[in-house]
Design a protein around this motif. Sequence first.
Motif, PDB file in Angstrom:
ATOM      1  N   ASN A 100      41.142  32.959  36.426  1.00  0.00           N
ATOM      2  CA  ASN A 100      40.868  33.115  34.995  1.00  0.00           C
ATOM      3  C   ASN A 100      39.561  32.412  34.648  1.00  0.00           C
ATOM      4  O   ASN A 100      39.297  31.298  35.119  1.00  0.00           O
ATOM      5  CB  ASN A 100      42.004  32.508  34.161  1.00  0.00           C
ATOM      6  CG  ASN A 100      43.308  33.262  34.333  1.00  0.00           C
ATOM      7  OD1 ASN A 100      43.492  34.343  33.800  1.00  0.00           O
ATOM      8  ND2 ASN A 100      44.228  32.681  35.098  1.00  0.00           N
ATOM      9  N   HIS A 101      38.774  33.079  33.820  1.00  0.00           N
ATOM     10  CA  HIS A 101      37.517  32.485  33.344  1.00  0.00           C
ATOM     11  C   HIS A 101      37.754  31.887  31.958  1.00  0.00           C
ATOM     12  O   HIS A 101      38.438  32.475  31.120  1.00  0.00           O
ATOM     13  CB  HIS A 101      36.409  33.542  33.271  1.00  0.00           C
ATOM     14  CG  HIS A 101      35.100  32.980  32.813  1.00  0.00           C
ATOM     15  ND1 HIS A 101      34.759  32.888  31.469  1.00  0.00           N
ATOM     16  CD2 HIS A 101      34.065  32.439  33.505  1.00  0.00           C
ATOM     17  CE1 HIS A 101      33.562  32.326  31.358  1.00  0.00           C
ATOM     18  NE2 HIS A 101      33.123  32.048  32.582  1.00  0.00           N
TER      19      HIS A 101
ATOM     20  N   SER B 161      31.899  26.263  30.436  1.00  0.00           N
ATOM     21  CA  SER B 161      32.274  27.526  31.067  1.00  0.00           C
ATOM     22  C   SER B 161      32.620  27.266  32.531  1.00  0.00           C
ATOM     23  O   SER B 161      31.895  26.564  33.234  1.00  0.00           O
ATOM     24  CB  SER B 161      31.122  28.530  30.971  1.00  0.00           C
ATOM     25  OG  SER B 161      31.422  29.708  31.706  1.00  0.00           O
TER      26      SER B 161
ATOM     27  N   VAL C 291      39.958  33.008  27.117  1.00  0.00           N
ATOM     28  CA  VAL C 291      40.463  33.121  28.487  1.00  0.00           C
ATOM     29  C   VAL C 291      40.377  34.584  28.913  1.00  0.00           C
ATOM     30  O   VAL C 291      40.889  35.463  28.216  1.00  0.00           O
ATOM     31  CB  VAL C 291      41.923  32.650  28.598  1.00  0.00           C
ATOM     32  CG1 VAL C 291      42.372  32.624  30.049  1.00  0.00           C
ATOM     33  CG2 VAL C 291      42.103  31.296  27.945  1.00  0.00           C
ATOM     34  N   THR C 292      39.754  34.830  30.037  1.00  0.00           N
ATOM     35  CA  THR C 292      39.597  36.199  30.545  1.00  0.00           C
ATOM     36  C   THR C 292      40.025  36.256  32.001  1.00  0.00           C
ATOM     37  O   THR C 292      39.537  35.498  32.832  1.00  0.00           O
ATOM     38  CB  THR C 292      38.138  36.671  30.438  1.00  0.00           C
ATOM     39  OG1 THR C 292      37.658  36.452  29.109  1.00  0.00           O
ATOM     40  CG2 THR C 292      38.030  38.149  30.778  1.00  0.00           C
ATOM     41  N   GLU C 293      40.961  37.145  32.292  1.00  0.00           N
ATOM     42  CA  GLU C 293      41.412  37.306  33.674  1.00  0.00           C
ATOM     43  C   GLU C 293      40.290  37.844  34.558  1.00  0.00           C
ATOM     44  O   GLU C 293      39.451  38.634  34.123  1.00  0.00           O
ATOM     45  CB  GLU C 293      42.589  38.293  33.733  1.00  0.00           C
ATOM     46  CG  GLU C 293      43.930  37.644  33.666  1.00  0.00           C
ATOM     47  CD  GLU C 293      45.056  38.641  33.873  1.00  0.00           C
ATOM     48  OE1 GLU C 293      44.785  39.798  34.266  1.00  0.00           O
ATOM     49  OE2 GLU C 293      46.211  38.270  33.642  1.00  0.00           O
ATOM     50  N   ILE C 294      40.319  37.418  35.810  1.00  0.00           N
ATOM     51  CA  ILE C 294      39.430  37.953  36.837  1.00  0.00           C
ATOM     52  C   ILE C 294      40.306  38.732  37.812  1.00  0.00           C
ATOM     53  O   ILE C 294      41.214  38.167  38.424  1.00  0.00           O
ATOM     54  CB  ILE C 294      38.691  36.824  37.581  1.00  0.00           C
ATOM     55  CG1 ILE C 294      37.935  35.938  36.590  1.00  0.00           C
ATOM     56  CG2 ILE C 294      37.737  37.405  38.613  1.00  0.00           C
ATOM     57  CD1 ILE C 294      37.378  34.668  37.211  1.00  0.00           C
TER      58      ILE C 294
ATOM     59  N   TRP D  32      35.618  28.856  35.917  1.00  0.00           N
ATOM     60  CA  TRP D  32      36.812  29.651  36.217  1.00  0.00           C
ATOM     61  C   TRP D  32      37.690  28.894  37.195  1.00  0.00           C
ATOM     62  O   TRP D  32      37.214  28.047  37.953  1.00  0.00           O
ATOM     63  CB  TRP D  32      36.466  31.048  36.709  1.00  0.00           C
ATOM     64  CG  TRP D  32      35.818  31.181  38.051  1.00  0.00           C
ATOM     65  CD1 TRP D  32      34.491  31.126  38.335  1.00  0.00           C
ATOM     66  CD2 TRP D  32      36.478  31.447  39.297  1.00  0.00           C
ATOM     67  NE1 TRP D  32      34.269  31.317  39.676  1.00  0.00           N
ATOM     68  CE2 TRP D  32      35.464  31.522  40.294  1.00  0.00           C
ATOM     69  CE3 TRP D  32      37.808  31.622  39.671  1.00  0.00           C
ATOM     70  CZ2 TRP D  32      35.753  31.768  41.634  1.00  0.00           C
ATOM     71  CZ3 TRP D  32      38.102  31.863  41.006  1.00  0.00           C
ATOM     72  CH2 TRP D  32      37.082  31.934  41.967  1.00  0.00           C
TER      73      TRP D  32
ATOM     74  N   LEU E 267      35.699  40.572  35.425  1.00  0.00           N
ATOM     75  CA  LEU E 267      36.341  40.169  34.181  1.00  0.00           C
ATOM     76  C   LEU E 267      37.008  41.400  33.579  1.00  0.00           C
ATOM     77  O   LEU E 267      36.372  42.452  33.430  1.00  0.00           O
ATOM     78  CB  LEU E 267      35.313  39.594  33.206  1.00  0.00           C
ATOM     79  CG  LEU E 267      34.605  38.312  33.655  1.00  0.00           C
ATOM     80  CD1 LEU E 267      33.492  37.959  32.676  1.00  0.00           C
ATOM     81  CD2 LEU E 267      35.591  37.161  33.756  1.00  0.00           C
TER      82      LEU E 267
END
Length: 699
Positions: free
Chosen positions: A388-389, A678, A36-39, A680, A45
């Motif tokens: 979130n991605h 994949s 999980v990666t915040e945008i 978001w 990212l």
Amino acid sequence: MEEDSGTPVTHDSSTYVNDHVGFCGCIKTFPSDFVVTEINMHGQLVNEIATDCLSKSGGTLSDQSRSCQQDSKRLRLSPSELCIEEEYFREHDGDVHCPSDVLHSVVEEGKEHSVKKVLECYHDKAETLDSLLDQAVREQLRQFAYSIKDMWNLKSEPEVFSTEFSLGPIPEKTVRASLHGAIRQEYPFLATITKSGEIVVKANQDYQELCKLVSEEEASGFLKFLDAKLENSKFAFRPDGNKEHRKKVHHFLSKKFGKLVETKSFTDSEQKVVIMVRFREKNGCRKRTNAGSREKEDIYTAFTLQKENLETLEAISYLSSELGVLPSDFSYTGIKDKKAVTYQAMVVKKVTPKRLKELGSIIGKKGLGLSNVHSVSQPLRLGQLQGNHFAIIVRDLKLHSDDCYGNLKERVCEAMEKVKKNGFINYYGPQRFGQGQNIHTDQIGLALLSGEMVKAVKLFFTPEDSDDPVNKAKKYFIETEDAKGTLAMLPDFKVRERMLLRALNRYGLNHEGCIQGWLSIPHSMRIFYVHAYCSKIWNEAVSYRIKIYGTRVVTGDLVFSTEHIESCSPNDKVHVITPEEEMANKYTINQVIIPMAGYSVQYPTNKVGEWYHKRLAGDGLQLDHFRLPALQLNVPGCYRHILRYPHDLSYSFLENNGKDVRPGGDYLRDLILHLSVSFWLDPSCYATVCLGEIMKCDL
């Protein structure tokens, strides 16, 4: 999700909006299967940000970034981020000052606040009241005020104070703000609130209670001081030689107004003891005369936190312990999954970039990592992100047990395309409630809302079924109620638990002691449990809505109005569907919103609204339970769309040896397939919920 992959999450058929068959698989077999990666607000990212995108002057944020942070309140109320959880504050931003009859009780610090200026400002407010209300309304307000005062003087029962007086619709916010201040200054025994654009005046219960402890003149003076918010000023009550009585006054002021002011007893020049009150300082809101103190207060360091198999609040507790700061000194945009690898932006106060970088060699063993460390000018706020991605591996793909003749890859492709087109029900995910744990966070939230403080503490310390040091300490506390002994057993990084235990050791395991215990932990952590309960009710409400109405838009549903959306309050933006609009199919299901329970939201006027009131009453709750002054918590509620959509959804198949297999490729029956997905999501949306809609199986 926080539960193990083997823990089922049951979905009823009525909880889906798509009619595809779905498939089975396992998620979170390894933390690296769920990334999980915040945008951030710039669409970046957070694990790919270069520090050179920031201003070079002093390491502060660029103008674009600073603009985004300053606009964060507006963004939180925009339709794209409907359910960012924040407190609503009183609608009053004027600079009101104290009237002459309480100047003797106000101690001024600084030449800029002369008596002349104070009197001028107060008279300006009095003139404002006359200029903004016509003579008839002004006279009605005066008569209402003194009828309340007469009833109070006659010691009438509290029920008589339920009477309200409305000034009528006042659409302009700045005018309402001026009236709020002017009315409360002239009539401190009245309280004012805004309801749907109207100012409503009623008796101030705080005034009545305070008058039981101090004189009427002191109560009036204090409430005027409180509402005036005169910078660098203090309020002094009359000398009081009774220590026990002073304790009662201190306790009352802390309980009712502790979020705004702090109190302390002082000995004056005549060796008499007086209670002094001053406003609590807020970062960035008060001027500091000491340059060195200001420089220390203004230290903020931003960084990207990488964590693995750890809750966000646990990570903060560990970092705060290592850095010697409070958990409340950390700010972030949202909570991230536990059983995952996550990247999120954070800001810590009172810590320099150099000091933070020194942790790099220490925190790795805890599954933590830091990157993109740099200075900034202010903290983060909840919801201050674009989304979130997610990069997810679903392992061991299989057909459903009752799908004997389906083609697995066709089922996957069908499911992906359906959800991409039609979206998914925007449920709160199981990690919101701590699924797989003996006690869920929503249970603690209900206890807090019900005022059962001791029960909430015991639920908080309920141990899990393991013998690690943390659960051994929790078991000991539940068995013995020995806060001091439990403290000695509990690891240092359990900051929340230790803060609560220290308060319990000091104040005792009783109602008041437990209130002090909850107040000892940061506001964001206290409100987390209450929001978990509200989230659970929202999930149930949406399931009920889909069950009885399906995806039709019906009379009484709520949507956001597109008219004057920037100039009105959130409730003013809500529109109730009319029978004519239902017949004309004017709105679609993806526009329908459901309220999160709170004291100021509007509920649907159809069966969903009826369900809400019955459901809350079943838990013993009324709307006033969503104000918790003892815990300094307010839950006004908000709105959340029923449906959400995954953005930039892509996927591919993987063989058991990790080789990539494209969706259109051949499939061998004896080959184990995995799925790489994949996409978001918007803020406050859950990937596990989206996957549940795609797969239609227990995750």
